[in-house]
Design an enzyme around this catalytic site. Structure first.
Site, PDB file in Angstrom:
ATOM      1  N   SER A 128       0.883  -1.279   0.076  1.00  0.00           N
ATOM      2  CA  SER A 128      -0.121   0.101   0.079  1.00  0.00           C
ATOM      3  C   SER A 128       0.681   1.347  -0.199  1.00  0.00           C
ATOM      4  CB  SER A 128      -0.810  -0.053   1.274  1.00  0.00           C
ATOM      5  OG  SER A 128      -1.976  -0.659   0.926  1.00  0.00           O
ATOM      6  N   TYR A 174      -4.470   2.774   7.775  1.00  0.00           N
ATOM      7  CA  TYR A 174      -5.907   1.877   7.979  1.00  0.00           C
ATOM      8  C   TYR A 174      -6.625   2.717   8.987  1.00  0.00           C
ATOM      9  CZ  TYR A 174      -2.342  -1.067   5.465  1.00  0.00           C
ATOM     10  OH  TYR A 174      -1.383  -1.441   4.768  1.00  0.00           O
TER      11      TYR A 174
HETATM   12  N1  GLU Z   1      -2.242  -5.121  -2.174  1.00  0.00           N
HETATM   13  C1  GLU Z   1      -2.713  -5.320  -1.168  1.00  0.00           C
HETATM   14  C2  GLU Z   1      -4.272  -5.241  -1.109  1.00  0.00           C
HETATM   15  O1  GLU Z   1      -4.665  -4.664  -2.144  1.00  0.00           O
HETATM   16  C3  GLU Z   1      -2.510  -3.961  -0.350  1.00  0.00           C
HETATM   17  C4  GLU Z   1      -2.892  -3.739   0.804  1.00  0.00           C
HETATM   18  C5  GLU Z   1      -2.015  -3.010   1.888  1.00  0.00           C
HETATM   19  O2  GLU Z   1      -0.809  -3.019   1.888  1.00  0.00           O
HETATM   20  O3  GLU Z   1      -2.871  -2.375   2.756  1.00  0.00           O
HETATM   21  O4  GLU Z   1      -4.963  -5.884  -0.289  1.00  0.00           O
END
Ligand code: GLU
Length: 306
Positions: free
Chosen positions: A65, A242
């Protein structure tokens, strides 16, 4: 001040080492589980070009991300702030791949750093660039000053194979008219950007752009305006972790971004950018050792942005 950084990083490493068995490596992308879980690296680079590092700081890992910040920076440099008509700037307060929130909010993702928001950014990039994957990679290489940075095709394929939720999100966005290109093209760019591999050194170097008003230190060409840089830093501060963005502000106090590959990058405007890597994650998806290391950094330096 600078000369203190190396001893501070060394003592941080000693203090976080007891946490090396805490947390779990992300398993919803099977390829990410091939990484040795007990790694820890940290690299701090100052705006005046001094480097300080400990541990596995030169080992490339999946930035996941964190790539969303690069995509956002590139899109803002191309189309300016009108991107924020199609994606918001509010913290999500829910998981980074929530479908429910997108339904409530009629297909306008809360912010560009959750999955749905990053997919809208990818959609705009596809409209703006002839070869979006290659041009995004070139942008990242330029910021990090490292031509060896590349995609990990195995990780991209693994994400595609097991990306049921991301595929659902992209289709959902399309149903609301907030994706204009083919869903499969948007997902291909999205999965590839998440698969980019960089080291802590690369990430700290690249993020100096955001610590230095939108211009790479040593360059005279602005990538972003001062105002755009301020806005990106604000989005990282409020949305970069997040639904643990409040906790990161509370304990670390710097704008930054994490990824499920175990990387975290943060920056202190006008001073430094710092990256940590350790693959074991806490329940919210952030690196256990990385979170602690950065908390210790701003505590020991006695300065955050607040
Ligand atoms: N490629 C991951 C997804 O789409 C990225 C998630 C992340 O690093 O937060 O779930």
């Amino acid at each position: 001040m600078s000369h203190h950084y190396q001893s501070i990083l060394a003592s941080i490493r000693t203090e976080v080492l007891p946490l090396q068995h805490d947390g779990a490596v992300a398993n919803y992308i099977p390829e990410l589980m091939t990484v040795p879980p007990e790694r820890f690296g940290m690299h701090l680079r100052t705006v005046d070009g001094h480097d300080f590092a400990v541990g596995d700081s030169d080992e490339p890992f999946s930035i996941q991300s964190i790539s969303k910040v690069f995509a956002l920076a590139l899109v803002v440099s191309l189309v300016g702030e009108k991107i924020f008509k199609r994606v918001g700037v509010e913290p999500s307060g829910s998981s980074f791949n929530s479908l429910v929130q997108l339904e409530y909010e009629r297909g306008i993702p809360r912010n560009p750093l959750i999955n749905a928001g990053a997919m809208v950014v990818c959609d705009v990039l596809i409209g703006q660039l002839k070869r979006p994957k290659q041009e995004l990679l070139a942008f990242v290489r330029q910021l990090a000053q490292n031509k060896r940075i590349g995609f990990n095709e195995r990780v991209a394929a693994s994400e595609k194979e097991f990306g049921f939720r991301n595929i659902a999100l992209a289709n959902f966005l399309k149903s609301f008219g907030n994706i204009q290109h083919d869903v499969s093209d948007v997902l291909d760019l999205y999965f590839h950007m998440c698969s980019i591999e960089m080291s802590c050194r690369d990430l700290a170097t690249a993020f100096l752009l955001f610590a230095n008003h939108g211009t790479r230190p040593g360059s005279t060409d602005a990538v972003l305006t001062k105002s755009q840089t301020k806005r990106l830093n604000a989005v990282m501060q409020t949305c970069g972790f997040y639904d643990e963005a409040g906790e990161f502000s509370f304990t670390v106090g710097l704008p930054g971004k994490s990824g499920v590959g175990g990387g975290i990058v943060a920056l202190h405007p006008h001073r430094y950018a710092v990256a940590t890597w350790s693959p074991r994650l806490n329940a919210k998806g952030n690196s256990v050792m990385g979170m602690k290391a950065l908390e210790l950094l701003t505590t020991k330096l006695g300065s955050s942005i607040f």
